[in-house]
Motif scaffolding. Structure first.
Motif, PDB file in Angstrom:
ATOM      1  N   MET A   1      -2.365  17.043  -9.452  1.00 20.92           N
ATOM      2  CA  MET A   1      -2.494  15.692  -9.543  1.00 20.92           C
ATOM      3  C   MET A   1      -3.846  15.408  -9.369  1.00 20.92           C
ATOM      4  N   SER A   2      -4.260  14.212 -10.348  1.00 19.08           N
ATOM      5  CA  SER A   2      -5.788  13.717 -10.085  1.00 19.08           C
ATOM      6  C   SER A   2      -5.564  12.310 -10.463  1.00 19.08           C
ATOM      7  N   ASN A   3      -6.887  11.847 -10.222  1.00 17.41           N
ATOM      8  CA  ASN A   3      -7.151  10.539 -10.408  1.00 17.41           C
ATOM      9  C   ASN A   3      -7.490  10.031 -11.650  1.00 17.41           C
TER      10      ASN A   3
ATOM     11  N   SER B   1      -4.238   4.821   4.513  1.00 19.47           N
ATOM     12  CA  SER B   1      -3.332   5.734   3.538  1.00 19.47           C
ATOM     13  C   SER B   1      -2.785   6.723   4.595  1.00 19.47           C
ATOM     14  N   SER B   2      -1.863   7.208   3.951  1.00 18.48           N
ATOM     15  CA  SER B   2      -1.198   8.233   4.709  1.00 18.48           C
ATOM     16  C   SER B   2      -0.913   9.583   3.787  1.00 18.48           C
TER      17      SER B   2
ATOM     18  N   ALA C   1     -10.983  -1.627   2.830  1.00 17.12           N
ATOM     19  CA  ALA C   1     -11.974  -0.673   3.643  1.00 17.12           C
ATOM     20  C   ALA C   1     -11.931  -1.187   4.972  1.00 17.12           C
ATOM     21  N   LEU C   2     -11.292  -2.348   5.067  1.00 18.86           N
ATOM     22  CA  LEU C   2     -11.225  -2.681   6.643  1.00 18.86           C
ATOM     23  C   LEU C   2      -9.874  -2.077   7.284  1.00 18.86           C
ATOM     24  N   SER C   3      -9.842  -1.068   8.382  1.00 22.99           N
ATOM     25  CA  SER C   3      -8.902  -0.501   8.673  1.00 22.99           C
ATOM     26  C   SER C   3      -7.859  -1.777   9.517  1.00 22.99           C
ATOM     27  N   SER C   4      -8.399  -2.746   9.998  1.00 27.02           N
ATOM     28  CA  SER C   4      -7.551  -3.847  10.388  1.00 27.02           C
ATOM     29  C   SER C   4      -6.722  -4.631   9.257  1.00 27.02           C
ATOM     30  N   ALA C   5      -7.017  -4.393   7.938  1.00 29.70           N
ATOM     31  CA  ALA C   5      -6.097  -4.844   6.846  1.00 29.70           C
ATOM     32  C   ALA C   5      -4.996  -4.417   6.944  1.00 29.70           C
ATOM     33  N   LYS C   6      -4.866  -2.982   7.169  1.00 35.02           N
ATOM     34  CA  LYS C   6      -3.518  -2.317   7.177  1.00 35.02           C
ATOM     35  C   LYS C   6      -2.826  -2.486   5.948  1.00 35.02           C
ATOM     36  N   CYS C   7      -3.623  -2.409   4.885  1.00 36.32           N
ATOM     37  CA  CYS C   7      -2.905  -2.259   3.473  1.00 36.32           C
ATOM     38  C   CYS C   7      -3.918  -1.752   2.694  1.00 36.32           C
ATOM     39  N   SER C   8      -3.495  -1.262   1.194  1.00 35.26           N
ATOM     40  CA  SER C   8      -4.413  -0.530   0.495  1.00 35.26           C
ATOM     41  C   SER C   8      -3.441  -0.448  -1.038  1.00 35.26           C
ATOM     42  N   ALA C   9      -4.130   0.344  -2.058  1.00 38.56           N
ATOM     43  CA  ALA C   9      -3.520   0.523  -3.195  1.00 38.56           C
ATOM     44  C   ALA C   9      -4.283   1.639  -3.795  1.00 38.56           C
ATOM     45  N   ASN C  10      -3.619   2.575  -4.587  1.00 37.35           N
ATOM     46  CA  ASN C  10      -4.193   3.561  -5.414  1.00 37.35           C
ATOM     47  C   ASN C  10      -5.633   2.968  -6.231  1.00 37.35           C
ATOM     48  N   TYR C  11      -5.109   2.001  -7.102  1.00 33.57           N
ATOM     49  CA  TYR C  11      -5.810   1.586  -7.992  1.00 33.57           C
ATOM     50  C   TYR C  11      -5.846   0.023  -7.643  1.00 33.57           C
ATOM     51  N   GLY C  12      -7.223  -0.769  -8.381  1.00 32.65           N
ATOM     52  CA  GLY C  12      -7.066  -2.030  -8.428  1.00 32.65           C
ATOM     53  C   GLY C  12      -7.626  -2.415  -9.831  1.00 32.65           C
ATOM     54  N   VAL C  13      -7.201  -3.565 -10.490  1.00 30.29           N
ATOM     55  CA  VAL C  13      -7.580  -3.969 -11.674  1.00 30.29           C
ATOM     56  C   VAL C  13      -7.949  -5.427 -11.613  1.00 30.29           C
TER      57      VAL C  13
ATOM     58  N   LEU D   1     -10.764   2.979  -7.748  1.00 30.65           N
ATOM     59  CA  LEU D   1      -9.761   3.779  -7.146  1.00 30.65           C
ATOM     60  C   LEU D   1     -10.267   3.202  -5.561  1.00 30.65           C
ATOM     61  N   TYR D   2      -8.929   3.297  -4.800  1.00 30.93           N
ATOM     62  CA  TYR D   2      -9.043   2.931  -3.445  1.00 30.93           C
ATOM     63  C   TYR D   2      -8.585   4.006  -2.486  1.00 30.93           C
ATOM     64  N   VAL D   3      -7.425   4.562  -3.053  1.00 28.70           N
ATOM     65  CA  VAL D   3      -6.822   5.854  -2.524  1.00 28.70           C
ATOM     66  C   VAL D   3      -6.473   6.751  -3.250  1.00 28.70           C
ATOM     67  N   ASN D   4      -6.813   7.941  -3.234  1.00 25.24           N
ATOM     68  CA  ASN D   4      -6.583   9.086  -4.293  1.00 25.24           C
ATOM     69  C   ASN D   4      -4.987   9.222  -4.373  1.00 25.24           C
ATOM     70  N   GLU D   5      -4.779   9.641  -5.446  1.00 18.49           N
ATOM     71  CA  GLU D   5      -3.173   9.837  -6.049  1.00 18.49           C
ATOM     72  C   GLU D   5      -2.642  10.922  -5.151  1.00 18.49           C
ATOM     73  N   CYS D   6      -3.160  11.620  -4.461  1.00 20.12           N
ATOM     74  CA  CYS D   6      -2.552  12.832  -3.425  1.00 20.12           C
ATOM     75  C   CYS D   6      -2.180  12.042  -2.405  1.00 20.12           C
ATOM     76  N   ASP D   7      -2.423  11.047  -2.067  1.00 18.81           N
ATOM     77  CA  ASP D   7      -2.303  10.086  -0.821  1.00 18.81           C
ATOM     78  C   ASP D   7      -1.580   8.964  -1.105  1.00 18.81           C
ATOM     79  N   ARG D   8      -0.666   8.758  -0.112  1.00 17.14           N
ATOM     80  CA  ARG D   8       0.235   7.389  -0.070  1.00 17.14           C
ATOM     81  C   ARG D   8      -0.738   6.221   0.361  1.00 17.14           C
TER      82      ARG D   8
END
Length: 103
Positions: free
Chosen positions: A1-3, A16-17, A45-57, A65-72
């Motif tokens: 898996m790669s970004n 992320s998890s 980047a705020l841990s208090s946000a409790k949300c993320s995405a692998n990518y943003g457009v 890139l916000y979360v590496n593809e190897c992570d959820r």
């Protein structure tokens, strides 16, 4: 898996998890904001946000890139979905009530 090699900015989110499932899909999610990849990344980047995405457009077509593809990422409020998906947060180009996104 790669970004993706298409990214122009990286800011890794703490939200992320470990990905325990094979990637089988792509999930698009609208940002409910007309922000840039930078403002989305700063929010994720705020841990208090409790949300993320692998990518943003953003509406200018920039990709981050916000979360590496190897992570959820924590995108869709479904750990089952996010565990199987590469998730992409897409900035809106208009707000309520239609929340349209650009091409």
């Amino acid at each position: 898996m790669s970004n993706s090699s298409l990214i122009c900015w990286t800011k890794i989110s703490p939200n992320s998890s470990y990905r325990s499932s094979k990637i089988t899909k792509i999930t698009l999610h609208h940002a409910a904001s007309c922000g840039t990849i930078y403002s989305m990344g700063n929010y994720f980047a705020l841990s208090s946000a409790k949300c993320s995405a692998n990518y943003g457009v953003d509406s200018d077509g920039r990709i981050a890139l916000y979360v590496n593809e190897c992570d959820r990422a924590w995108t869709s409020s479904s750990s089952d979905n996010d565990g199987q998906a590469v998730t992409i947060e897409v900035a809106n180009n208009s707000g309520s009530p239609n929340w349209t996104v650009s091409d």
